[in-house]
Design a protein around this motif. Structure first.
Motif, PDB file in Angstrom:
ATOM      1  N   SER A  46       0.839  -1.206   0.000  1.00 35.78           N
ATOM      2  CA  SER A  46       0.000   0.000   0.000  1.00 35.78           C
ATOM      3  C   SER A  46       0.868   1.249   0.000  1.00 35.78           C
ATOM      4  O   SER A  46       0.557   2.227  -0.687  1.00 35.78           O
ATOM      5  CB  SER A  46      -0.928   0.014   1.222  1.00 35.78           C
ATOM      6  N   ARG A  66     -10.469  -3.850   0.143  1.00 32.74           N
ATOM      7  CA  ARG A  66     -10.699  -4.559   1.406  1.00 32.74           C
ATOM      8  C   ARG A  66     -11.489  -3.678   2.364  1.00 32.74           C
ATOM      9  O   ARG A  66     -12.442  -4.112   2.993  1.00 32.74           O
ATOM     10  CB  ARG A  66      -9.358  -4.963   2.040  1.00 32.74           C
ATOM     11  N   ASP A 146      -6.362  -1.308  -4.310  1.00 41.34           N
ATOM     12  CA  ASP A 146      -5.576  -1.966  -3.270  1.00 41.34           C
ATOM     13  C   ASP A 146      -6.384  -3.158  -2.766  1.00 41.34           C
ATOM     14  O   ASP A 146      -7.604  -3.056  -2.609  1.00 41.34           O
ATOM     15  CB  ASP A 146      -5.305  -0.970  -2.124  1.00 41.34           C
ATOM     16  N   GLU A 147      -5.710  -4.263  -2.503  1.00 42.45           N
ATOM     17  CA  GLU A 147      -6.365  -5.516  -2.080  1.00 42.45           C
ATOM     18  C   GLU A 147      -7.471  -5.912  -3.055  1.00 42.45           C
ATOM     19  O   GLU A 147      -8.628  -6.153  -2.688  1.00 42.45           O
ATOM     20  CB  GLU A 147      -6.902  -5.394  -0.643  1.00 42.45           C
TER      21      GLU A 147
HETATM   22 MG    MG Z   1      -1.932  -2.902   2.226  1.00 40.87          MG
END
Ligand code: MG
Ligand code: ATP
Length: 360
Positions: A46, A66, A146-147
């Motif tokens: 991240s 997420r 992200d994720e």
């Molecule tokens: Mg992360």
């Protein structure tokens, strides 16, 4: 601050990762449309993503899938659409310039710096098309998830299909995806499945590795110096050995020592405690699927590394399980990134998690 326990956003706070930043930059400049940032938990994905986006000259937006999934228990098109639009709303220049293109997207309304979804007509594809048109003049638009493995919970919204369409047709967009659960990410993307929309699509993989022992020591020295906190070389060596080059644990160790004025051993124990509470939710979700996961993780953490030995350990603890069910559970742990398979042996690649799992 180098030791801050949150994902970094600025270059000055990021230790090293020069090569990875350059790799991302070059890939975007070359016009690559799909970039994956891969690496174990807590390696700094991240952070790298944030810093890369802030350094790139391109307009960019990011969604943490997420977080979105935890918040809305869903990632349907309205939810992801909402997150994309709110990421845009936070970027005044981008929104200002993209406005005329966004106006064409059905089902959204723009007033001032607020963009909202107002009807069921809204489609992610139309939104991406609008961003692609905007990118034609503004320069390639970078869209980061992200994720991204959580995009597999899209229900009726098939993000793999949307991505494949975008990668094939929207030449002014670059997608950057990250995921801790690398196996699950690939399960979602299915590059090798001829029936899947992304089959055979080119993707540039940027793989994050742990810091070498020298780099880890350097990271700790630099951070402690910045915090004006005195430590001995022996403590640094010991922390480097215990935390095995994982930036997240090294930073947490430094942060705990420097801010709470703890001794070395206390700080290491505290890292374990914090790490435990950090992964508690994830683990409890996993154990809710099957209590066997707990025992398998514990067995591997205790040193059982062969398929048969792990299965025997599980059988001893929880009774009979057939081979294929056991294999499936083990495979899921590998996909989740908690367990690594190397040369027919299973192990927990993260020393902090290994210690936590031993006590499960
Ligand atoms: Mg992360
Ligand atoms: N290169 C780095 N320099 C300084 N700090 C870092 C670096 N990489 C990671 N960190 C620190 O480590 C922690 C974890 O980083 P980050 O959240 O970016 O990792 P991640 O791979 O995204 O983790 P997760 O898999 O849990 O999402 C953060 O506190 C971050 O500040």
């Amino acid at each position: 601050m180098l030791f801050s326990p949150y994902p970094k956003t600025r270059r000055e706070e990021l230790f090293d990762r020069e090569n990875e930043l350059k790799e991302i930059e070059d890939a975007v400049r070359r016009g690559e449309r799909l970039i994956l940032l891969l690496g174990l938990r807590r390696l700094g994905k991240s952070s790298l993503l944030n810093v890369a986006l802030s350094e790139l000259p391109n307009p960019s937006i990011k969604v943490d899938v997420r977080k979105t999934y935890s918040e809305f228990s869903s990632v349907n098109r309205y939810v992801i659409g909402k997150m994309l639009l709110s990421a845009m709303g936070a970027k005044r220049k981008l929104l200002e310039e993209a406005k005329i293109f966004l106006k064409r997207v059905r089902g959204i309304s723009i007033s001032g710096f607020r963009v909202e979804i107002t009807s069921k007509e809204f489609s992610i594809t139309e939104l991406l098309e609008a961003l692609n048109d905007y990118g034609e003049n503004a320069g390639r638009v970078v869209i980061a998830f992200d994720e991204a493995q959580y995009l597999r919970f899209g229900g009726a919204t098939r993000y793999d299909g949307i991505l494949a369409y975008a990668v094939d047709n929207l030449e002014n967009l670059t997608f950057i995806l990250t995921g801790s659960e690398v196996g699950l990410l690939f399960d979602f993307l299915k590059f090798n499945d001829p029936e899947a929309p992304l089959f055979g699509r080119y993707h540039h993989d940027v793989v994050l590795n742990r810091f070498s022992p020298d780099m880890s020591a350097e990271f700790l020295r630099k951070g402690f110096e910045e915090a004006s906190f005195p430590v001995t070389e022996r403590e640094i060596d010991d922390a480097v050995r215990e935390l095995d080059g994982i930036p997240g644990w090294l930073a947490l160790y430094g942060y705990i020592r420097a801010t709470r004025n703890l001794g070395h051993n206390e700080a290491i124990n505290e890292v374990l405690r914090e790490a435990k509470s950090m992964i508690q939710t994830e683990l409890s979700r996993l154990f809710a699927y099957s209590p066997r996961y707990r025992v398998i993780l514990k067995g591997i953490a205790l040193g059982y590394s062969k398929w048969k030995d792990i299965k025997d350990y599980l059988t001893l603890k929880l009774g009979y399980i057939n081979d294929s069910n056991f294999s499936k559970l083990l495979e899921n742990l590998v996909k989740s990134g908690y367990v690594e398979k190397e040369g027919g042996e299973y192990k927990i690649p993260d020393p902090v998690l290994q210690r936590i799992f031993r006590e499960l």
